[in-house]
Write a protein that holds these residues in place. Structure first.
Motif, PDB file in Angstrom:
ATOM      1  N   GLY A  48       0.771  -1.231   0.000  1.00  0.00           N
ATOM      2  CA  GLY A  48       0.000   0.000   0.000  1.00  0.00           C
ATOM      3  C   GLY A  48       0.802   1.281   0.000  1.00  0.00           C
ATOM      4  N   VAL A  49       2.102   1.198  -0.338  1.00  0.00           N
ATOM      5  CA  VAL A  49       2.942   2.397  -0.322  1.00  0.00           C
ATOM      6  C   VAL A  49       3.066   3.029  -1.715  1.00  0.00           C
ATOM      7  N   GLY A  50       2.380   2.468  -2.707  1.00  0.00           N
ATOM      8  CA  GLY A  50       2.444   3.022  -4.054  1.00  0.00           C
ATOM      9  C   GLY A  50       3.641   2.566  -4.860  1.00  0.00           C
ATOM     10  N   LYS A  51       4.157   1.400  -4.511  1.00  0.00           N
ATOM     11  CA  LYS A  51       5.372   0.898  -5.147  1.00  0.00           C
ATOM     12  C   LYS A  51       5.208   0.678  -6.650  1.00  0.00           C
ATOM     13  N   LEU A 204      20.216   1.325  -4.083  1.00  0.00           N
ATOM     14  CA  LEU A 204      20.484   2.632  -4.688  1.00  0.00           C
ATOM     15  C   LEU A 204      19.973   3.753  -3.789  1.00  0.00           C
ATOM     16  N   GLY A 205      18.794   3.548  -3.199  1.00  0.00           N
ATOM     17  CA  GLY A 205      18.260   4.577  -2.322  1.00  0.00           C
ATOM     18  C   GLY A 205      16.832   4.301  -1.914  1.00  0.00           C
ATOM     19  N   ILE A 206      16.316   5.208  -1.099  1.00  0.00           N
ATOM     20  CA  ILE A 206      14.963   5.098  -0.549  1.00  0.00           C
ATOM     21  C   ILE A 206      14.106   6.249  -1.060  1.00  0.00           C
ATOM     22  N   VAL A 207      12.880   5.923  -1.451  1.00  0.00           N
ATOM     23  CA  VAL A 207      11.897   6.912  -1.891  1.00  0.00           C
ATOM     24  C   VAL A 207      10.819   7.025  -0.826  1.00  0.00           C
ATOM     25  N   GLU A 208      10.535   8.249  -0.397  1.00  0.00           N
ATOM     26  CA  GLU A 208       9.438   8.481   0.534  1.00  0.00           C
ATOM     27  C   GLU A 208       8.221   8.932  -0.274  1.00  0.00           C
ATOM     28  N   ASN A 209       7.292   8.025  -0.470  1.00  0.00           N
ATOM     29  CA  ASN A 209       6.092   8.302  -1.266  1.00  0.00           C
ATOM     30  C   ASN A 209       4.959   8.797  -0.366  1.00  0.00           C
ATOM     31  N   MET A 210       4.005   9.505  -0.966  1.00  0.00           N
ATOM     32  CA  MET A 210       2.855  10.056  -0.236  1.00  0.00           C
ATOM     33  C   MET A 210       3.332  10.945   0.919  1.00  0.00           C
ATOM     34  N   SER A 211       4.343  11.737   0.644  1.00  0.00           N
ATOM     35  CA  SER A 211       4.949  12.606   1.651  1.00  0.00           C
ATOM     36  C   SER A 211       4.386  14.014   1.505  1.00  0.00           C
ATOM     37  N   GLY A 212       3.432  14.353   2.361  1.00  0.00           N
ATOM     38  CA  GLY A 212       2.744  15.629   2.223  1.00  0.00           C
ATOM     39  C   GLY A 212       1.650  15.547   1.180  1.00  0.00           C
ATOM     40  N   PHE A 213       0.876  16.604   1.069  1.00  0.00           N
ATOM     41  CA  PHE A 213      -0.251  16.656   0.140  1.00  0.00           C
ATOM     42  C   PHE A 213      -0.016  17.776  -0.864  1.00  0.00           C
ATOM     43  N   ALA A 214      -0.020  17.433  -2.152  1.00  0.00           N
ATOM     44  CA  ALA A 214       0.143  18.421  -3.212  1.00  0.00           C
ATOM     45  C   ALA A 214      -1.209  19.034  -3.530  1.00  0.00           C
ATOM     46  N   CYS A 215      -1.401  20.265  -3.129  1.00  0.00           N
ATOM     47  CA  CYS A 215      -2.685  20.940  -3.334  1.00  0.00           C
ATOM     48  C   CYS A 215      -2.890  21.228  -4.815  1.00  0.00           C
ATOM     49  N   PRO A 246       5.012  13.727  -3.173  1.00  0.00           N
ATOM     50  CA  PRO A 246       3.823  14.071  -2.392  1.00  0.00           C
ATOM     51  C   PRO A 246       2.596  13.261  -2.800  1.00  0.00           C
ATOM     52  N   LEU A 247       1.638  13.244  -1.899  1.00  0.00           N
ATOM     53  CA  LEU A 247       0.339  12.640  -2.191  1.00  0.00           C
ATOM     54  C   LEU A 247      -0.408  13.577  -3.120  1.00  0.00           C
ATOM     55  N   ASP A 248      -0.687  13.113  -4.327  1.00  0.00           N
ATOM     56  CA  ASP A 248      -1.281  13.952  -5.363  1.00  0.00           C
ATOM     57  C   ASP A 248      -2.508  13.243  -5.928  1.00  0.00           C
ATOM     58  N   PRO A 249      -3.690  13.864  -5.874  1.00  0.00           N
ATOM     59  CA  PRO A 249      -4.896  13.207  -6.412  1.00  0.00           C
ATOM     60  C   PRO A 249      -4.742  12.788  -7.867  1.00  0.00           C
ATOM     61  N   GLU A 250      -3.945  13.525  -8.619  1.00  0.00           N
ATOM     62  CA  GLU A 250      -3.803  13.220 -10.040  1.00  0.00           C
ATOM     63  C   GLU A 250      -3.010  11.930 -10.262  1.00  0.00           C
ATOM     64  N   VAL A 251      -2.139  11.586  -9.313  1.00  0.00           N
ATOM     65  CA  VAL A 251      -1.404  10.325  -9.425  1.00  0.00           C
ATOM     66  C   VAL A 251      -2.370   9.153  -9.330  1.00  0.00           C
ATOM     67  N   ALA A 252      -3.302   9.230  -8.377  1.00  0.00           N
ATOM     68  CA  ALA A 252      -4.298   8.167  -8.231  1.00  0.00           C
ATOM     69  C   ALA A 252      -5.196   8.087  -9.460  1.00  0.00           C
ATOM     70  N   THR A 253      -5.617   9.229  -9.971  1.00  0.00           N
ATOM     71  CA  THR A 253      -6.490   9.251 -11.151  1.00  0.00           C
ATOM     72  C   THR A 253      -5.777   8.677 -12.365  1.00  0.00           C
ATOM     73  N   THR A 270       4.642  17.492  -8.207  1.00  0.00           N
ATOM     74  CA  THR A 270       4.846  16.051  -8.073  1.00  0.00           C
ATOM     75  C   THR A 270       5.728  15.514  -9.194  1.00  0.00           C
ATOM     76  N   GLY A 271       5.549  16.039 -10.391  1.00  0.00           N
ATOM     77  CA  GLY A 271       6.396  15.632 -11.503  1.00  0.00           C
ATOM     78  C   GLY A 271       7.857  15.963 -11.257  1.00  0.00           C
ATOM     79  N   LYS A 272       8.109  17.138 -10.712  1.00  0.00           N
ATOM     80  CA  LYS A 272       9.479  17.522 -10.379  1.00  0.00           C
ATOM     81  C   LYS A 272      10.056  16.613  -9.293  1.00  0.00           C
ATOM     82  N   ALA A 273       9.196  16.185  -8.364  1.00  0.00           N
ATOM     83  CA  ALA A 273       9.656  15.271  -7.316  1.00  0.00           C
ATOM     84  C   ALA A 273      10.061  13.933  -7.917  1.00  0.00           C
ATOM     85  N   PHE A 274       9.268  13.437  -8.868  1.00  0.00           N
ATOM     86  CA  PHE A 274       9.623  12.199  -9.555  1.00  0.00           C
ATOM     87  C   PHE A 274      10.955  12.358 -10.288  1.00  0.00           C
TER      88      PHE A 274
END
Length: 291
Positions: A48-51, A204-215, A246-253, A270-274
């Motif tokens: 459930g972490v969005g892997k 290689l590294g760790i990704v923190e997903n759903m970190s904050g809410f992208a308004c 960040p947690l972004d509604p558009e990612v889920a959609t 969110t795109g820049k974060a990716f």
């Protein structure tokens, strides 16, 4: 491990099904792996972490950067990559002991057990040896060709699938660990970090997903829930922190509707974060050429 595991004549339990036996059971696998520069295994100790979403968008972003990419979904019991990339209902072309992956674009090819299931309601009830055989087959019997990257989406945990994947890809494969910020996720994800090292690979590294809410209205990120857990884990484990998504509604959609977020929303926060997460992957040094 059986001497016949990895061979095209191997049965699901690793035994040889060829009447004449095998002279070099690893030859076909090694030939396939030699044509893949970088093998990146996306995993998490927590579900459930969005892997899968992260793995699919990494693969798409790398392909849009002009790289030749393969995306392998080894989540046997819950393959979601076909939906994420709007490839449901597609089927790989089957040849004589080879399979052609399903193309998403000229630069991105995809393989998943989801392409082979007759319907979405069918449960896959397999034990470990059968899953191990499938993963080996999806690496060595798929016509991946020359790839800059093979991105592998593993199911959560440290069981058969991630173990078989790392053992099949070998010690040059690297792990990308996905977590959410909460402590309950960090506790489980911590095991994935140690798992990769114990198998003989590196993280290689760790990704923190759903970190904050992208308004979606103001374009800023608000820390409604806890953040920073992934970065703290990276410091604790002595591995690289790849960034926060960040947690972004558009990612889920985009996932539900089957259009990759990074294809249409690269200029958003969110795109820049990716892109920050993907940058170290683009800068990986090429492996040394075999003699």
């Amino acid at each position: 491990m059986s001497g016949c595991e990895g061979c095209a004549s191997a049965a699901p339990d690793g035994s040889c099904s060829s009447e004449s036996g095998c002279t070099n059971p690893d030859e076909k696998l090694n030939k396939t792996l030699s044509r893949i520069k970088h093998k990146i295994v996306v995993m998490s100790g927590k579900g459930g972490v969005g892997k899968s979403t992260v793995a699919a968008n990494i693969a798409v972003a790398l392909s849009l950067a002009g790289k030749k990419v393969g995306l392998l979904d080894v989540d046997v019991h819950g393959p979601s990559v076909p939906r994420l990339l709007s490839l449901k209902g597609k089927q790989p072309h089957m040849g004589d002991q080879v399979m052609e992956p399903v193309p998403w674009s000229k630069n991105l090819s995809v393989m998943s057990l989801g392409f082979m299931l007759p319907d979405d309601r069918q449960a896959v009830i397999w034990r470990g040896p059968v899953k191990m055989g499938l993963i080996k087959q999806f690496v060595e019997d798929v016509m991946w060709g020359d790839l800059d990257y093979l991105i592998v989406d593993c199911p959560p945990g440290t069981g058969d699938e991630p173990l078989s994947t790392l053992q099949t890809l070998g010690p040059t494969a690297i792990g990308v660990i996905v977590t959410t910020p909460q402590g309950v996720a960090i506790d489980d994800v911590r095991r994935s970090v140690s798992f990769v090292g114990e198998v003989g690979n590196r993280v290689l590294g760790i990704v923190e997903n759903m970190s904050g809410f992208a308004c979606p209205n103001c374009g800023t990120v608000h820390d409604i829930f806890k953040s920073g857990g992934g970065e703290e884990l990276a410091k604790e484990a002595g591995v690289r922190f790849l960034g926060r998504i960040p947690l972004d509604p558009e990612v889920a959609t985009s996932g539900d509707e089957g259009y990759p977020f990074m294809k249409v929303h690269r200029e958003t926060v969110t795109g820049k974060a990716f892109e920050q997460v993907i940058e170290p992957m683009l800068n990986l040094p090429d492996p040394p050429k075999a003699d």
